[in-house]
Design a protein around this motif. Structure first.
Motif, PDB file in Angstrom:
ATOM      1  N   UNK A 121      -7.661   9.048   7.055  1.00 23.85           N
ATOM      2  CA  UNK A 121      -8.600   8.488   6.084  1.00 23.85           C
ATOM      3  C   UNK A 121      -7.897   7.468   5.194  1.00 23.85           C
ATOM      4  N   UNK A 122      -6.664   7.760   4.811  1.00 26.04           N
ATOM      5  CA  UNK A 122      -5.906   6.837   3.966  1.00 26.04           C
ATOM      6  C   UNK A 122      -5.597   5.545   4.717  1.00 26.04           C
ATOM      7  N   UNK A 123      -5.261   5.666   6.000  1.00 26.58           N
ATOM      8  CA  UNK A 123      -4.940   4.474   6.783  1.00 26.58           C
ATOM      9  C   UNK A 123      -6.190   3.648   7.060  1.00 26.58           C
ATOM     10  N   UNK A 144      -1.762  -4.296  -4.931  1.00 34.24           N
ATOM     11  CA  UNK A 144      -1.119  -2.999  -4.779  1.00 34.24           C
ATOM     12  C   UNK A 144      -2.196  -1.943  -4.619  1.00 34.24           C
ATOM     13  N   UNK A 145      -2.143  -1.220  -3.521  1.00 29.67           N
ATOM     14  CA  UNK A 145      -3.031  -0.089  -3.276  1.00 29.67           C
ATOM     15  C   UNK A 145      -2.230   1.173  -3.560  1.00 29.67           C
ATOM     16  N   UNK A 146      -2.668   1.940  -4.545  1.00 32.32           N
ATOM     17  CA  UNK A 146      -1.870   3.052  -5.062  1.00 32.32           C
ATOM     18  C   UNK A 146      -2.611   4.369  -4.901  1.00 32.32           C
ATOM     19  N   UNK A 147      -1.960   5.307  -4.231  1.00 33.01           N
ATOM     20  CA  UNK A 147      -2.450   6.674  -4.124  1.00 33.01           C
ATOM     21  C   UNK A 147      -1.814   7.474  -5.254  1.00 33.01           C
ATOM     22  N   UNK A 152       0.868  -1.185   0.000  1.00 34.44           N
ATOM     23  CA  UNK A 152       0.000   0.000   0.000  1.00 34.44           C
ATOM     24  C   UNK A 152       0.898   1.226   0.000  1.00 34.44           C
ATOM     25  N   UNK A 153       0.721   2.107  -0.989  1.00 38.98           N
ATOM     26  CA  UNK A 153       1.659   3.201  -1.235  1.00 38.98           C
ATOM     27  C   UNK A 153       0.922   4.533  -1.217  1.00 38.98           C
ATOM     28  N   UNK A 208      -9.501  -1.298   5.228  1.00 41.04           N
ATOM     29  CA  UNK A 208     -10.585  -1.874   4.410  1.00 41.04           C
ATOM     30  C   UNK A 208     -10.008  -2.702   3.268  1.00 41.04           C
ATOM     31  N   UNK A 209      -8.928  -2.207   2.660  1.00 42.05           N
ATOM     32  CA  UNK A 209      -8.310  -2.899   1.526  1.00 42.05           C
ATOM     33  C   UNK A 209      -7.757  -4.261   1.936  1.00 42.05           C
ATOM     34  N   UNK A 210      -7.076  -4.329   3.076  1.00 40.26           N
ATOM     35  CA  UNK A 210      -6.550  -5.617   3.531  1.00 40.26           C
ATOM     36  C   UNK A 210      -7.696  -6.558   3.873  1.00 40.26           C
ATOM     37  N   UNK A 211      -8.713  -6.053   4.558  1.00 36.47           N
ATOM     38  CA  UNK A 211      -9.831  -6.902   4.953  1.00 36.47           C
ATOM     39  C   UNK A 211     -10.611  -7.404   3.738  1.00 36.47           C
TER      40      UNK A 211
END
Length: 258
Positions: A239-241, A194-197, A170-171, A246-249
């Motif tokens: 909010x990002x964290x 990959x979670x990309x900001x 997660x970036x 949510x993304x991992x879950x």
């Protein structure tokens, strides 16, 4: 967490795993005075921070979040970061970057832009996780890298270097260099997440667009998801964290359905 505190933390881990173990034997294990049947934790790196969730359950295999701090930060940020992700869902681990500005040592620590360093660092991370697995229940298929700033550059190199060990990365507000992706042609990140900001800091070796970074990640075959696809506005770190949680879950829920 200094070295003495970290040993105390691990000793508490032994107690959680073996509540009936005499305190004298626990001290022997921490000091290295064990027989061949006892597990001895030998951490390869000194400056690390650890986070154990509230109401830790030894019988449950926890996902592990490895947090990579930005330049001018330290591993101690983990104690602020993890509660914003979740106080119960994950184990957390962070490492101190090895470089420091001798003219301003109070300004924190810096990551070297070196693939040779990352190769060695990847091995040290793997050894650290293996050692901690002796006293903590870590889900070996749910080890996620996460970071911000130059921590994203390090996470990129690590995932491309050792994709078999990490579930994804997660970036947030990444600071990337073009050399981060020099191994991308040989990488196969199929089934890696990959979670990309798409908001970037100034790149390390010239202007790099968010679109270019996204194309590089897409070329790896990984499962790319945008932070903004989880929520229309994620301007605050908290909010990002929360989105990271949510993304991992979501990944855990999907794995259960397969």
């Amino acid at each position: 967490m200094d070295y003495t505190q970290r040993l105390k933390w691990i000793e508490n881990g032994f107690k959680a795993e073996s509540p009936g173990l005499p305190s004298s034997l626990l001290k022997d294990r921490m000091a290295g005075n064990t027989d061949s049947s006892e597990s001895l934790v030998k951490l390869p790196l000194k400056h690390i921070a650890l986070f154990r969730p509230e109401h830790y359950e030894p019988g449950y295999a926890y996902p592990l979040v490895i947090w990579l701090h930005p330049d001018s930060g330290s591993e101690q940020a983990l104690h602020e970061i993890m509660p914003q992700i979740s106080t119960r869902n994950y184990l957390g681990l962070s490492f101190r970057a090895p470089a420091i500005n001798p003219k301003a040592p109070e300004k924190g620590y810096y990551w070297p832009d070196s693939h040779l360093f990352v190769k060695q660092f990847a091995e040290q991370i793997q050894q650290t996780v293996q050692e901690l697995s002796k006293v903590l229940n870590i889900h070996e298929q749910r080890i996620y890298l996460a970071g911000t700033g130059t921590g994203c550059s390090v996470a990129t190199k690590l995932l491309l270097q050792m994709p078999h060990f990490f579930a994804g990365a997660a970036l947030f507000k990444g600071r990337f260099g073009k050399t981060d992706f020099q191994n991308v042609t040989s990488a196969n990140l199929r089934n890696k997440r990959i979670l990309l900001d798409h908001s970037l800091e100034n790149a390390t070796d010239g202007p790099i667009s968010a679109a270019w970074v996204a194309r590089m990640w897409q070329s790896t075959g990984g499962q790319i998801q945008s932070v903004n696809s989880l929520n229309a506005e994620l301007s605050q770190e908290s909010e990002q964290l929360a989105a990271l949680n949510r993304w991992i879950m979501e990944g855990i829920s999907t794995a259960r359905l397969v």
